[in-house]
Design a protein around this motif. Sequence first.
Motif: not given
Length: 143
Positions: A18-27, A33-42, A125-131
């Motif tokens: 339900s969390k830490d799926t392959t896709e979530e971890l990739m993103l 690596h882009k220097g964006l700091r976030y929280r997971k499953n807040n 593209a996903c990273v770009s949208v978020i950035e």
Amino acid sequence: MDKFTKEERSNIMRAIKSKDTTEELMLAKALWHKGLRYRKNNKSVFGRPDITFKRYKIAIFVDGEFFHGYNWEERKFRIKSNQDYWIPKIERNIQRDKEVNEFLIQSGWIVIRFWGNFIKKNLKACVSVIEDEVVKAKIAFLK
């Protein structure tokens, strides 16, 4: 008719995360690596987004195609076993996703949702949208 026994199917379904799926971890790794700091499953954010930038009120969800009903009107007829369980469950998930989106948007959040396969095929593209959203939110935050 299911090609697996009831026990085999149960074990397969139990192994789905339900969390830490392959896709979530990739993103998440790509964002880090882009220097964006976030929280997971807040847990403090309604709907418990997969990734949050709480300061900028950005919530990101990574939706699995099966459980969140990708192309649902077509795909629901492909469910062959246990339809009485899966169809209402997935339709409720779709409804809950809409409710979470509406609540967060009403609360001033930016909601971004990606399908898991889209992330696999279009990670940059996903990273770009978020950035882009983070940059816009930073500018607004500083004003």
